[in-house]
Design a protein around this motif. Structure first.
Motif, mmCIF file in Angstrom:
data_model
loop_
_atom_site.group_PDB
_atom_site.id
_atom_site.type_symbol
_atom_site.label_atom_id
_atom_site.label_comp_id
_atom_site.label_asym_id
_atom_site.label_seq_id
_atom_site.Cartn_x
_atom_site.Cartn_y
_atom_site.Cartn_z
ATOM 1 N N LEU A 99 0.828 -1.214 0.000
ATOM 2 C CA LEU A 99 0.000 0.000 0.000
ATOM 3 C C LEU A 99 0.860 1.261 0.000
ATOM 4 O O LEU A 99 0.536 2.240 -0.687
ATOM 5 C CB LEU A 99 -0.944 -0.008 1.197
ATOM 6 C CG LEU A 99 -2.021 -1.100 1.178
ATOM 7 C CD1 LEU A 99 -2.821 -1.104 2.475
ATOM 8 C CD2 LEU A 99 -2.926 -0.950 -0.033
ATOM 9 N N ILE A 100 1.949 1.244 0.742
ATOM 10 C CA ILE A 100 2.854 2.401 0.758
ATOM 11 C C ILE A 100 3.480 2.602 -0.615
ATOM 12 O O ILE A 100 3.577 3.733 -1.106
ATOM 13 C CB ILE A 100 3.940 2.244 1.841
ATOM 14 C CG1 ILE A 100 3.311 2.298 3.236
ATOM 15 C CG2 ILE A 100 5.010 3.320 1.696
ATOM 16 C CD1 ILE A 100 4.248 1.860 4.361
ATOM 17 N N ALA A 101 3.901 1.514 -1.257
ATOM 18 C CA ALA A 101 4.498 1.619 -2.595
ATOM 19 C C ALA A 101 3.500 2.204 -3.591
ATOM 20 O O ALA A 101 3.870 3.034 -4.431
ATOM 21 C CB ALA A 101 4.993 0.253 -3.066
ATOM 22 N N ILE A 102 2.244 1.817 -3.489
ATOM 23 C CA ILE A 102 1.207 2.402 -4.349
ATOM 24 C C ILE A 102 1.004 3.868 -3.994
ATOM 25 O O ILE A 102 0.847 4.720 -4.872
ATOM 26 C CB ILE A 102 -0.119 1.607 -4.218
ATOM 27 C CG1 ILE A 102 0.049 0.207 -4.820
ATOM 28 C CG2 ILE A 102 -1.267 2.347 -4.897
ATOM 29 C CD1 ILE A 102 -1.085 -0.741 -4.479
ATOM 30 N N GLY A 103 1.061 4.167 -2.699
ATOM 31 C CA GLY A 103 0.888 5.537 -2.235
ATOM 32 C C GLY A 103 1.944 6.493 -2.734
ATOM 33 O O GLY A 103 1.719 7.702 -2.827
ATOM 34 N N VAL A 104 3.126 5.970 -3.075
ATOM 35 C CA VAL A 104 4.195 6.822 -3.610
ATOM 36 C C VAL A 104 3.697 7.596 -4.831
ATOM 37 O O VAL A 104 4.050 8.752 -5.026
ATOM 38 C CB VAL A 104 5.440 5.972 -3.971
ATOM 39 C CG1 VAL A 104 6.443 6.754 -4.791
ATOM 40 C CG2 VAL A 104 6.088 5.438 -2.704
ATOM 41 N N PHE A 105 2.861 6.948 -5.622
ATOM 42 C CA PHE A 105 2.385 7.560 -6.861
ATOM 43 C C PHE A 105 1.053 8.283 -6.714
ATOM 44 O O PHE A 105 0.624 8.962 -7.648
ATOM 45 C CB PHE A 105 2.272 6.491 -7.951
ATOM 46 C CG PHE A 105 3.559 5.749 -8.157
ATOM 47 C CD1 PHE A 105 4.651 6.377 -8.748
ATOM 48 C CD2 PHE A 105 3.696 4.445 -7.724
ATOM 49 C CE1 PHE A 105 5.854 5.713 -8.925
ATOM 50 C CE2 PHE A 105 4.886 3.764 -7.905
ATOM 51 C CZ PHE A 105 5.972 4.396 -8.504
ATOM 52 N N THR A 106 0.398 8.140 -5.560
ATOM 53 C CA THR A 106 -0.939 8.712 -5.429
ATOM 54 C C THR A 106 -1.099 9.706 -4.278
ATOM 55 O O THR A 106 -2.048 10.475 -4.284
ATOM 56 C CB THR A 106 -1.985 7.589 -5.240
ATOM 57 O OG1 THR A 106 -1.656 6.829 -4.077
ATOM 58 C CG2 THR A 106 -2.028 6.672 -6.456
ATOM 59 N N LEU A 107 -0.203 9.679 -3.302
ATOM 60 C CA LEU A 107 -0.345 10.527 -2.124
ATOM 61 C C LEU A 107 0.704 11.643 -2.108
ATOM 62 O O LEU A 107 1.644 11.642 -2.897
ATOM 63 C CB LEU A 107 -0.230 9.682 -0.851
ATOM 64 C CG LEU A 107 -1.255 8.568 -0.690
ATOM 65 C CD1 LEU A 107 -0.927 7.706 0.522
ATOM 66 C CD2 LEU A 107 -2.662 9.134 -0.575
ATOM 67 N N ASP A 108 0.551 12.551 -1.166
ATOM 68 C CA ASP A 108 1.483 13.650 -0.993
ATOM 69 C C ASP A 108 2.889 13.121 -0.682
ATOM 70 O O ASP A 108 3.058 12.221 0.142
ATOM 71 C CB ASP A 108 0.989 14.547 0.155
ATOM 72 C CG ASP A 108 1.932 15.698 0.425
ATOM 73 O OD1 ASP A 108 2.115 16.527 -0.486
ATOM 74 O OD2 ASP A 108 2.476 15.745 1.550
ATOM 75 N N TYR A 109 3.897 13.698 -1.321
ATOM 76 C CA TYR A 109 5.289 13.252 -1.192
ATOM 77 C C TYR A 109 5.751 13.252 0.267
ATOM 78 O O TYR A 109 6.352 12.287 0.736
ATOM 79 C CB TYR A 109 6.188 14.141 -2.047
ATOM 80 C CG TYR A 109 7.630 13.722 -2.062
ATOM 81 C CD1 TYR A 109 8.077 12.772 -2.972
ATOM 82 C CD2 TYR A 109 8.548 14.258 -1.164
ATOM 83 C CE1 TYR A 109 9.397 12.372 -3.002
ATOM 84 C CE2 TYR A 109 9.880 13.856 -1.173
ATOM 85 C CZ TYR A 109 10.301 12.924 -2.098
ATOM 86 O OH TYR A 109 11.613 12.523 -2.106
ATOM 87 N N ALA A 110 5.468 14.332 0.994
ATOM 88 C CA ALA A 110 5.918 14.446 2.388
ATOM 89 C C ALA A 110 5.264 13.391 3.271
ATOM 90 O O ALA A 110 5.920 12.795 4.141
ATOM 91 C CB ALA A 110 5.637 15.847 2.926
ATOM 92 N N VAL A 111 3.976 13.149 3.060
ATOM 93 C CA VAL A 111 3.253 12.143 3.850
ATOM 94 C C VAL A 111 3.840 10.756 3.583
ATOM 95 O O VAL A 111 4.100 9.988 4.510
ATOM 96 C CB VAL A 111 1.741 12.170 3.524
ATOM 97 C CG1 VAL A 111 1.019 10.983 4.140
ATOM 98 C CG2 VAL A 111 1.124 13.476 3.987
ATOM 99 N N VAL A 112 4.055 10.448 2.319
ATOM 100 C CA VAL A 112 4.618 9.144 1.975
ATOM 101 C C VAL A 112 6.040 9.021 2.524
ATOM 102 O O VAL A 112 6.424 7.970 3.031
ATOM 103 C CB VAL A 112 4.587 8.901 0.450
ATOM 104 C CG1 VAL A 112 5.304 7.617 0.084
ATOM 105 C CG2 VAL A 112 3.159 8.856 -0.046
ATOM 106 N N GLY A 113 6.810 10.091 2.462
ATOM 107 C CA GLY A 113 8.175 10.064 2.990
ATOM 108 C C GLY A 113 8.207 9.727 4.468
ATOM 109 O O GLY A 113 9.007 8.891 4.912
ATOM 110 N N ARG A 114 7.340 10.362 5.226
ATOM 111 C CA ARG A 114 7.271 10.065 6.660
ATOM 112 C C ARG A 114 6.771 8.640 6.907
ATOM 113 O O ARG A 114 7.254 7.944 7.806
ATOM 114 C CB ARG A 114 6.385 11.082 7.376
ATOM 115 C CG ARG A 114 7.051 12.444 7.535
ATOM 116 C CD ARG A 114 6.262 13.357 8.438
ATOM 117 N NE ARG A 114 4.955 13.726 7.915
ATOM 118 C CZ ARG A 114 4.713 14.749 7.103
ATOM 119 N NH1 ARG A 114 5.701 15.520 6.715
ATOM 120 N NH2 ARG A 114 3.497 15.011 6.686
#
Length: 178
Positions: A99-114
């Motif tokens: 889910l995090i890997a998918i989120g890299v392309f769909t969510l805010d960069y800072a949120v995914v980074g944290r």
């Protein structure tokens, strides 16, 4: 060096057909790609002129690497037999990494980074604690796993402290994971 490790373990996988070797190969591959991204080799040599790809590749390869570390752990330590409840936790980690890997392309960069950083810390700490736990329960193969994960966690900690500015930038702290 990592290429040799990958090729040797691919040979073992194709010879023995044990999934643990494939998970290890994919873990090392993800780890190498992650390091190439962090150090800018991906942008300089593969995606020159596209720095955004480097930013996102760093975030993508981290959950990719964690996912295969989790899968390696599940199979190497035979968690479904040796620790069924812990096995469920590691299955959750695997799903979270996807889910995090998918989120890299769909969510805010800072949120995914944290989120990636938090997942890295949680899974690494779990792996460091899991080895001695199973070792104390009498599962002797866990001793090798413990030593390896303590080294990986130590290198990860050095790199993190370096990147956060807590320790100076040296060849050792920059390349502690390699």
């Amino acid at each position: 060096m990592m290429l040799i490790i990958v090729l040797f373990n691919l040979f073992l996988y194709f010879s023995l057909r044990e999934p643990v070797y494939l998970f290890y190969v994919l873990f090392i591959t993800g780890f190498a790609l992650q390091q190439f991204s962090i150090h800018g080799f991906m942008t300089a040599n593969v995606f020159s002129g596209h720095p955004v790809i480097q930013e996102y590749s760093v975030l993508f390869f981290m959950p990719f690497t964690i996912f295969f570390a989790v899968m390696f752990t599940l199979y190497f330590l035979k968690l479904t037999q040796t620790a069924p409840r812990i096995s469920k936790l590691y299955q959750f980690y695997a799903i979270a990494c996807i889910l995090i890997a998918i989120g890299v392309f769909t969510l805010d960069y800072a949120v995914v980074g944290r989120t990636v950083a938090l997942a890295t810390v949680i899974v690494s700490l779990s792996c460091v604690l899991l080895g001695p736990y199973l070792w104390m329960k009498g599962y002797t193969i866990a001793r090798f796993y413990s030593v390896a994960w303590i080294c990986v966690a130590g290198g990860t900690g050095l790199l993190a402290l370096n990147k956060l500015g807590f320790i100076p930038r040296t060849t050792f702290t920059e390349n502690g994971l390699l």
